[in-house]
Scaffold this motif. Structure first.
Motif, PDB file in Angstrom:
ATOM      1  N   PHE A 335       0.802  -1.216   0.000  1.00  0.00           N
ATOM      2  CA  PHE A 335       0.000   0.000   0.000  1.00  0.00           C
ATOM      3  C   PHE A 335       0.838   1.271   0.000  1.00  0.00           C
ATOM      4  N   LYS A 336       2.137   1.161   0.287  1.00  0.00           N
ATOM      5  CA  LYS A 336       2.962   2.372   0.211  1.00  0.00           C
ATOM      6  C   LYS A 336       2.978   2.905  -1.216  1.00  0.00           C
ATOM      7  N   TRP A 337       2.917   1.995  -2.184  1.00  0.00           N
ATOM      8  CA  TRP A 337       2.931   2.431  -3.584  1.00  0.00           C
ATOM      9  C   TRP A 337       1.580   3.017  -3.984  1.00  0.00           C
ATOM     10  N   ILE A 338       0.496   2.455  -3.438  1.00  0.00           N
ATOM     11  CA  ILE A 338      -0.830   3.024  -3.688  1.00  0.00           C
ATOM     12  C   ILE A 338      -0.911   4.425  -3.098  1.00  0.00           C
ATOM     13  N   GLY A 339      -0.433   4.585  -1.857  1.00  0.00           N
ATOM     14  CA  GLY A 339      -0.452   5.900  -1.231  1.00  0.00           C
ATOM     15  C   GLY A 339       0.349   6.921  -2.010  1.00  0.00           C
ATOM     16  N   LYS A 340       1.496   6.502  -2.497  1.00  0.00           N
ATOM     17  CA  LYS A 340       2.338   7.400  -3.295  1.00  0.00           C
ATOM     18  C   LYS A 340       1.623   7.819  -4.577  1.00  0.00           C
ATOM     19  N   LYS A 341       0.957   6.872  -5.228  1.00  0.00           N
ATOM     20  CA  LYS A 341       0.231   7.176  -6.461  1.00  0.00           C
ATOM     21  C   LYS A 341      -0.955   8.096  -6.188  1.00  0.00           C
ATOM     22  N   ILE A 342      -1.651   7.900  -5.079  1.00  0.00           N
ATOM     23  CA  ILE A 342      -2.763   8.788  -4.714  1.00  0.00           C
ATOM     24  C   ILE A 342      -2.271  10.225  -4.601  1.00  0.00           C
ATOM     25  N   HIS A 343      -1.136  10.395  -3.954  1.00  0.00           N
ATOM     26  CA  HIS A 343      -0.565  11.737  -3.777  1.00  0.00           C
ATOM     27  C   HIS A 343      -0.202  12.351  -5.133  1.00  0.00           C
ATOM     28  N   GLU A 344       0.405  11.565  -6.000  1.00  0.00           N
ATOM     29  CA  GLU A 344       0.787  12.070  -7.328  1.00  0.00           C
ATOM     30  C   GLU A 344      -0.447  12.502  -8.116  1.00  0.00           C
ATOM     31  N   LEU A 345      -1.498  11.702  -8.070  1.00  0.00           N
ATOM     32  CA  LEU A 345      -2.711  12.024  -8.815  1.00  0.00           C
ATOM     33  C   LEU A 345      -3.420  13.245  -8.237  1.00  0.00           C
ATOM     34  N   ALA A 346      -3.411  13.361  -6.905  1.00  0.00           N
ATOM     35  CA  ALA A 346      -4.077  14.499  -6.263  1.00  0.00           C
ATOM     36  C   ALA A 346      -3.426  15.817  -6.668  1.00  0.00           C
ATOM     37  N   LYS A 347      -2.120  15.805  -6.879  1.00  0.00           N
ATOM     38  CA  LYS A 347      -1.413  17.028  -7.250  1.00  0.00           C
ATOM     39  C   LYS A 347      -1.860  17.557  -8.611  1.00  0.00           C
ATOM     40  N   THR A 348      -2.430  16.696  -9.443  1.00  0.00           N
ATOM     41  CA  THR A 348      -2.907  17.116 -10.764  1.00  0.00           C
ATOM     42  C   THR A 348      -4.430  17.187 -10.818  1.00  0.00           C
ATOM     43  N   GLY A 349      -5.077  17.249  -9.636  1.00  0.00           N
ATOM     44  CA  GLY A 349      -6.518  17.454  -9.574  1.00  0.00           C
ATOM     45  C   GLY A 349      -7.359  16.208  -9.771  1.00  0.00           C
ATOM     46  N   ASN A 350      -6.754  15.035  -9.638  1.00  0.00           N
ATOM     47  CA  ASN A 350      -7.487  13.787  -9.817  1.00  0.00           C
ATOM     48  C   ASN A 350      -7.890  13.185  -8.468  1.00  0.00           C
ATOM     49  N   GLU A 351      -8.897  12.323  -8.518  1.00  0.00           N
ATOM     50  CA  GLU A 351      -9.462  11.745  -7.302  1.00  0.00           C
ATOM     51  C   GLU A 351      -9.444  10.223  -7.388  1.00  0.00           C
ATOM     52  N   VAL A 352      -8.953   9.572  -6.350  1.00  0.00           N
ATOM     53  CA  VAL A 352      -9.002   8.114  -6.251  1.00  0.00           C
ATOM     54  C   VAL A 352     -10.143   7.757  -5.297  1.00  0.00           C
ATOM     55  N   ILE A 353     -11.155   7.061  -5.787  1.00  0.00           N
ATOM     56  CA  ILE A 353     -12.309   6.750  -4.938  1.00  0.00           C
ATOM     57  C   ILE A 353     -12.240   5.350  -4.334  1.00  0.00           C
ATOM     58  N   PHE A 354     -11.332   4.494  -4.857  1.00  0.00           N
ATOM     59  CA  PHE A 354     -11.187   3.158  -4.287  1.00  0.00           C
ATOM     60  C   PHE A 354      -9.841   2.582  -4.699  1.00  0.00           C
ATOM     61  N   ALA A 355      -9.236   1.851  -3.767  1.00  0.00           N
ATOM     62  CA  ALA A 355      -7.975   1.172  -4.046  1.00  0.00           C
ATOM     63  C   ALA A 355      -7.907  -0.074  -3.181  1.00  0.00           C
TER      64      ALA A 355
END
Length: 545
Positions: A335-355
């Motif tokens: 999940f460290k990689w999922i968390g890292k990807k969530i942060h990267e996507l959030a910086k560009t205005g994207n939303e992760v609703i499930f992982a």
């Protein structure tokens, strides 16, 4: 693990945070001397990385695990952690009792520590082998004016933030369903009870033998609800006596969730359906998408919406994305990689609703960028109540999902190997299977059309033959894609002496002969294990539970 964080959502303290817990899957305990050195190294890295560390402070949480024979337990390690920081005049927010992992969050991106921070921290630890005189002064955790207790504030804000994943509270208050919950002798009991109340449910029925902390896990053969029905025995029998429909079990630190449902088929030969992590992810992913679409009717919104999964997990979310028009991405396991990807996507205005990860780790919404068994439990309860109101069981809805998006039949297991040279020899053989630098070309009578080796960075499916996922030289992982649509991955565990194998049959919508799919998957899996791992020749221990 030792982890730190700055504010990423409303319930999190805007400070750095630590999580202290014991891991003794190998029968190994962290010596106090080693723990002190680790924390001194962590202090050194934090002080170097954050100029405001002295005013920001850290949060320290712990669970209920212990090794009674040595007198070592999570609470004492937490107090020692606090002492190391307090003796350097760092404010410490030390929880006054055990808490779920989701209450204690992580690095500046909200996720678990990943590269390069982990390597830099390790260097600082190696440079900090001499204990400071005050780092053993546990009384600092009681007497220092720099120590405070965040329990009340965090508990309140966590329960308030659960509203972000509560979609049908009016139905919850009227739900006829009864739920049973086991905390597996860990931290989950009180917090799952509170979460159910926050959603409008009466609290679930606790398994009395397992609701209180017990570091010896005396009522289970293995304190891991992922192992299935064999470790859920007490929960299932209680549910039968109480006429409860759904059984839930959180693992000892409450960041993972197992779910079972009374079978809806009288001829199934089994009273309970225990969902795999991949099956539960299909249900939760569908549920989060279903409710997201209710509040986002504009198809253009899907351009900014994502779901994530680790690469060894089911591809069902990929099928959702292909048909529904949103984005799906894979990460490396963990999940460290999922968390890292969530942060990267959030910086560009994207939303992760499930992982999710297949080992029953789920993230619903964006409360915490990590797996969370507490919120997942109450989201499952609401989903089940909604479906039962429509005369559907969870199992029936899973079938509906597969009929719409294609059946995804998967299996996950492992063999144990305590000899690292044997593990290395097994994977070296796979990379030189039919000569130097050649991988296997078939398995179970089916051609292998693609090979991805994350350890070496090779991917035959890419034009440049390079992996899209980051290369991980420190662990072994090879994925084979077969001509019949089966995807198989062999990888070493990062925490246990195991070689894990994952296989999945990804069928297109309309192909619903489940028995033939399951038969073919079993045949290929069995053959792959025997041919590629050679368990008998390599003295591997097969899974016994």
């Amino acid at each position: 693990h030792f982890t730190v964080q700055e504010d990423t959502s409303s319930f999190q303290l805007c400070r750095l945070t630590f999580l202290v817990s014991l891991h003794y899957r190998h029968g190994l305990i962290v010596p106090f001397f080693s723990h002190s050195s680790s924390l001194q190294g962590m202090y050194k890295y934090l002080a170097r990385s954050f100029p405001d560390f002295g005013s920001r402070g850290i949060v320290v949480g712990y669970d209920t695990r212990a090794q009674e024979a040595s007198g070592c337990n999570s609470e004492r390690l937490a107090r020692l952690t606090a002492a190391v920081m307090l003796c350097k005049d760092i404010p410490v927010f030390l929880f006054s009792t055990y808490v779920p992992t989701p209450f204690v969050v992580y690095w500046h991106n909200g996720a678990q520590i990943s590269s390069p921070n982990d390597k830099e921290i390790l260097k600082c630890i190696e440079e900090s082998s001499e204990p400071w005189s005050e780092s053993w002064n546990e009384s600092l955790a009681d007497n220092s004016p720099l120590r405070s207790d965040p329990l009340r504030e965090i508990s309140k804000k966590y329960m308030e933030d659960l509203s972000s994943v509560c979609f049908h509270r009016e139905l919850n208050t009227k739900s006829p369903l009864k739920f049973v919950h086991s905390s597996f002798h860990g931290v989950g009991h009180d917090y799952v009870q509170q979460a159910f109340r926050a959603f409008g449910f009466p609290p679930p029925i606790p398994v009395p033998e397992q609701k209180d902390p017990d570091p010896n896990f005396s009522t289970v053969s293995c304190p891991n609800p992922e192992e299935g029905e064999s470790v859920l025995e007490l929960s299932l029998r209680l549910a039968e006596r109480e006429n409860a429909t759904i059984v839930m079990a959180t693992d000892p630190d409450a960041d993972r969730l197992a779910v079972a449902e009374q079978s809806d088929s009288e001829n199934s030969g089994c009273r309970w359906k225990v969902f795999t992590g991949n099956e539960l992810a299909a249900l939760l992913g569908w549920w989060m998408l279903f409710n997201w679409k209710e509040t986002h009717p504009d198809p253009a919104d899907r351009e900014r919406m994502y779901m994530l999964a680790t690469t060894v997990s089911s591809k069902i979310l990929k099928a959702f994305a292909r048909i529904e028009g949103f984005h799906f991405e894979e990460t490396l396991p963990g999940f460290k990689w999922i968390g890292k990807k969530i942060h990267e996507l959030a910086k560009t205005g994207n939303e992760v609703i499930f992982a999710f990860e297949e080992s029953i780790g789920f993230l619903c919404g964006s409360m915490v960028p990590d797996k969370d068994g507490v919120s997942a439990a109450v989201v499952v309860a609401e989903m089940a109540s909604y479906l039962y109101n429509k005369n559907l069981t969870l199992h029936q809805q899973l079938e509906n999902i597969f009929e719409t998006y294609g059946y995804h039949i998967s299996t996950t297991s492992y063999v144990i190997c305590h000899d690292p040279p044997t593990v290395k020899r097994i994977f070296t053989r796979l990379r030189n299977f039919e000569g130097e630098n050649t991988y296997p070309r078939s398995s179970g009578g089916h051609s292998i059309v693609d090979v991805r080796d994350v350890t070496t960075g090779y991917d035959s499916s890419q034009p440049d033959k390079l992996c899209v996922l980051p290369m991980t030289k420190s662990s072994q992982m090879i994925t084979f894609t077969l001509q019949n649509g089966i995807v198989a991955t062999l990888r070493t565990s990062g925490t246990e002496p195991k070689i894990k194998f994952y296989t999945e049959f990804c069928a297109p919508p309309g192909k619903s002969d489940i028995s033939s799919l399951e038969e073919e998957l079993k045949k290929v899996t069995d053959t792959l294990v025997e041919e590629f791992l050679e368990p008998d020749k390599n003295n591997l221990i097969r899974r016994s539970i």
